[in-house]
Design a protein around this motif. Structure first.
Motif, PDB file in Angstrom:
ATOM      1  N   TYR A   1      31.810  48.546  45.690  1.00  0.00           N
ATOM      2  CA  TYR A   1      31.852  49.795  46.165  1.00  0.00           C
ATOM      3  C   TYR A   1      30.472  50.674  45.843  1.00  0.00           C
ATOM      4  O   TYR A   1      30.618  51.655  46.066  1.00  0.00           O
ATOM      5  CB  TYR A   1      32.975  50.635  45.235  1.00  0.00           C
ATOM      6  CG  TYR A   1      34.441  49.803  46.023  1.00  0.00           C
ATOM      7  CD1 TYR A   1      35.004  50.280  47.014  1.00  0.00           C
ATOM      8  CD2 TYR A   1      34.961  49.081  44.979  1.00  0.00           C
ATOM      9  CE1 TYR A   1      36.223  49.531  47.393  1.00  0.00           C
ATOM     10  CE2 TYR A   1      36.103  48.386  45.372  1.00  0.00           C
ATOM     11  CZ  TYR A   1      36.820  48.882  46.551  1.00  0.00           C
ATOM     12  OH  TYR A   1      37.935  48.086  46.921  1.00  0.00           O
TER      13      TYR A   1
ATOM     14  N   SER B   1      33.948  45.861  41.547  1.00  0.00           N
ATOM     15  CA  SER B   1      33.351  47.203  41.643  1.00  0.00           C
ATOM     16  C   SER B   1      32.073  47.331  42.309  1.00  0.00           C
ATOM     17  O   SER B   1      31.534  48.276  42.705  1.00  0.00           O
ATOM     18  CB  SER B   1      33.255  47.915  40.176  1.00  0.00           C
ATOM     19  OG  SER B   1      32.246  46.997  39.370  1.00  0.00           O
TER      20      SER B   1
ATOM     21  N   GLN C   1      38.952  44.032  44.549  1.00  0.00           N
ATOM     22  CA  GLN C   1      37.479  43.539  44.677  1.00  0.00           C
ATOM     23  C   GLN C   1      36.683  44.018  43.650  1.00  0.00           C
ATOM     24  O   GLN C   1      37.153  44.983  43.005  1.00  0.00           O
ATOM     25  CB  GLN C   1      37.303  44.504  46.166  1.00  0.00           C
ATOM     26  CG  GLN C   1      37.457  43.743  47.324  1.00  0.00           C
ATOM     27  CD  GLN C   1      36.901  44.639  48.522  1.00  0.00           C
ATOM     28  OE1 GLN C   1      37.034  45.836  48.682  1.00  0.00           O
ATOM     29  NE2 GLN C   1      36.144  43.675  49.503  1.00  0.00           N
TER      30      GLN C   1
END
Length: 413
Positions: free
Chosen positions: A14, A11, A9
């Protein structure tokens, strides 16, 4: 062999919501709408109230398809995010005809009506330069707009802390109706800052109006008041002393050549206000009011003056001389005196300052500094630069030895 591992995924996935909101804060509405479609997390972050607390809505007068969408966008925003608003600024830019003004009035009626029903956080409202005395504001449309705005101010009166209606240019009765809306629920208002510079139409002697005095007596917590000198009277100063002296910090007073400014105001009234309001500072902005006898009548010694700005743009009087103005104002107000002089007066102004032994001695003793800015509408500023060079050569002996002399030319194109 097949790779069964999950795709990595980005960055961005997050990033904490607080970081996403900080990034989204810098996007315009169109980009925000697109970002909200990326994923559920971004969509939820976009609905955060912190992104929609401050808003500037501009209505441009020049007709185009994009400009038409501005009206729809304003209503869409108000209905979707209006409940989060804390600071709202409305701008009306170059309205060009009566149909446009009518459309603006209708949109504003809907916008203010919806905000009045859904919003309980609004603390700051600015609607500047409405210029309601222009002919494109027909009487009916004008009356409907003022009615909508007055109803909104009445509904928001318990929460508004700042109101800016600079440049509204309305009648005395209409102006007092709007200001009275801020206190109609409790017969008093605790708003702390009001800007009513150029709020009333030109040439009105507001200072003699009992209606205006009655209206101003309802404000009990003013901290900053910005207005015109044609509102100043002994009665107004007594009202401020009685009701707002505990909070009053700043009076910003504009005095325009076309506004009545010949009224007599007692120095005792100023002294009494300054005594009761020890934190008070007064800033004067004079536009084309340059004659020394006019200034001396206004700038009483009892006033706690912080700054004085004299603007001479388009000022022309063959009997006017700069010397008495300079020699009397500089000694008393050297710490806060500003002269934004038009280009036509620049040479005589600088020569009067540098060439006068008395005035230059005052400058040398008090500040040792002369700063000059020339604004020109021409792309080529050669002529202005030559003027400054000529003045420098004429007084080179004084400037090089004793003065901190700084000049600059700004082409305003």
């Amino acid at each position: 062999m097949e790779d069964d591992s999950e795709p990595e995924q980005s960055s961005w996935a997050y990033l904490p919501d607080v970081c996403l909101r900080h990034v989204f804060h810098w996007l315009d509405d169109r980009d925000r709408s697109r970002a909200a479609l990326v994923c559920k997390k971004w969509s939820c972050a976009m609905d955060s109230g912190s992104l929609w607390r401050c808003r500037t809505i501009t209505f441009y007068g020049q007709p185009s398809r994009a400009r038409t969408l501005e009206f729809q966008s304003a209503l869409w925003y108000t209905k979707k995010f209006g409940k989060y608003l804390k600071h709202l600024e409305i701008k009306l830019s170059n309205p060009y005809n009566t149909p446009f003004i009518k459309k603006f009035q209708v949109i504003m009626k809907g916008l203010l009506s919806h905000l009045g029903k859904c919003n309980s956080h609004l603390v700051s409202l600015s609607i500047k330069y409405l210029e309601l005395d222009y002919l494109i504001w027909k009487n009916v449309v004008r009356a409907q707009f003022i009615k909508s705005l007055a109803a909104f101010l009445k509904r928001m009166s318990n929460q508004l802390d700042y109101l800016n209606l600079k440049g509204a240019r309305i009648t005395l009765e209409e102006g007092c109706e709007l200001l009275n809306s801020l206190s109609s629920l409790t017969n008093r208002s605790f708003i702390s800052e009001i800007n009513i510079e150029d709020f009333f139409s030109l040439h009105l002697s507001v200072y003699s109006s009992a209606l205006f005095h009655q209206t101003m007596s309802k404000f009990h917590r003013l901290t900053i008041l910005t207005f015109n000198y044609n509102c100043i009277s002994d009665e107004l100063l007594d009202i401020l002393r009685e009701h707002s002296s505990h909070s009053l910090c700043t009076l910003n007073i504009k005095c325009h050549i076309h506004d009545p400014h010949g009224q007599v105001v007692s120095g005792m009234s100023w002294a009494n206000l300054a005594k009761r309001a020890p934190k008070l500072n007064v800033n004067f902005f004079f536009e084309r009011v340059m004659k020394h006898d006019h200034l001396a009548r206004i700038l009483l010694v009892e006033i706690p003056v912080r700054s004085i700005s004299l603007r001479s743009c388009y000022f022309s009087d063959p009997d006017w001389t700069m010397r008495p103005t300079l020699t009397n104002l500089l000694p008393a107000y050297w710490h806060g005196l500003q002269f934004p002089i038009s280009n036509g007066d620049m040479q005589s102004f600088l020569e009067a300052i540098i060439g006068s032994t008395f005035v230059s001695q005052i400058i040398l003793i008090m500040s040792n500094k002369i700063m000059v800015r020339i604004y020109t509408a021409q792309d080529d500023s050669t002529e202005e630069e030559q003027l400054l060079a000529d003045i420098y050569r004429k007084f080179k002996y004084l400037i090089d030895s004793e003065l901190n002399y700084f000049v600059i030319t700004y082409p305003m194109v």
